[in-house]
Design an enzyme around this catalytic site. Structure first.
Site, short mmCIF file in Angstrom:
data_model
loop_
_atom_site.label_atom_id
_atom_site.label_comp_id
_atom_site.label_asym_id
_atom_site.label_seq_id
_atom_site.Cartn_x
_atom_site.Cartn_y
_atom_site.Cartn_z
N ARG A 34 1.00 -1.00 0.13
CA ARG A 34 -0.08 -0.01 0.00
C ARG A 34 1.19 1.22 0.07
NH1 ARG A 34 -5.39 0.84 1.48
NH2 ARG A 34 -4.47 2.67 0.46
N ARG A 83 2.33 4.21 -16.30
CA ARG A 83 2.39 3.67 -17.66
C ARG A 83 3.58 4.38 -18.27
NH1 ARG A 83 -3.58 4.23 -17.51
NH2 ARG A 83 -4.58 2.49 -16.84
N CYS A 137 -6.88 2.29 -12.94
CA CYS A 137 -7.30 3.85 -11.85
C CYS A 137 -8.91 3.84 -11.85
CB CYS A 137 -6.78 4.79 -12.78
SG CYS A 137 -6.58 6.44 -11.87
N GLU A 190 -11.87 7.01 -5.47
CA GLU A 190 -11.68 6.78 -4.31
C GLU A 190 -13.25 6.80 -3.64
OE1 GLU A 190 -10.32 4.89 -0.69
OE2 GLU A 190 -8.83 5.47 -2.80
N ARG A 208 -4.12 7.06 -4.03
CA ARG A 208 -3.72 5.75 -3.14
C ARG A 208 -3.17 4.54 -4.13
NH1 ARG A 208 -7.90 8.18 -0.46
NH2 ARG A 208 -7.57 8.02 1.86
N TYR A 261 3.68 6.20 2.63
CA TYR A 261 2.90 7.26 2.97
C TYR A 261 3.76 8.69 2.88
CZ TYR A 261 -0.43 3.60 3.76
OH TYR A 261 -1.32 2.59 3.52
N ARG A 264 -2.02 6.50 8.09
CA ARG A 264 -1.45 5.25 8.92
C ARG A 264 -0.44 5.72 9.75
NH1 ARG A 264 -2.71 0.13 7.01
NH2 ARG A 264 -1.84 -0.30 9.05
#
Length: 126
Positions: free
Chosen positions: A7, A63, A75, A78, A90, A108, A116
């Protein structure tokens, strides 16, 4: 060998194509660097962005990275849950690896560190 998810998230200051593309590329490059990944080990990459980022598809940056032409990239938007972090990109990279779950380094950057704090405290993010 297993497929592990890595992530990451970052934010941008402005809804501008150049800034969005640079931030997405920086995030993925940092994920690769911190985890010692080679491009051919990546099964796929899922990218989301918040509804306030409309100037570019963040996946476009990935890409366009040299050596990433064959990596499947998707893609999407969210989910707009309030209060969510604005101008956020993200990433979920699916990687073929022998690393254990606790050896994976999630990334992050910028204001996304707030997503987080548990990982930030563990020293696995910036």
């Amino acid at each position: 060998m297993m497929v592990r998810g890595i992530r990451g998230a970052t934010t941008v200051e402005r809804n501008e194509e150049t800034e969005i593309l640079q931030a997405a590329a920086e995030l993925l490059q940092e994920i690769v660097a911190r985890n010692g990944i080679r491009t051919e080990e990546i099964a796929s990459v899922w990218v989301t962005s918040t509804h306030d980022l409309t100037a570019a598809f963040p996946a476009k940056a990935i890409r366009q990275m040299p050596g990433w032409e064959l990596v499947p990239v998707m893609c999407s938007l969210e989910i707009p849950v309030e209060p969510s972090l604005p101008k956020c990109i993200r990433v979920m990279a699916h990687v073929n690896t022998d690393k254990k779950q606790d050896e994976i380094r999630h990334v992050y950057l910028n204001n996304a560190v707030s997503l987080r704090p548990d990982i930030a405290k563990a020293g696995t993010s910036s």
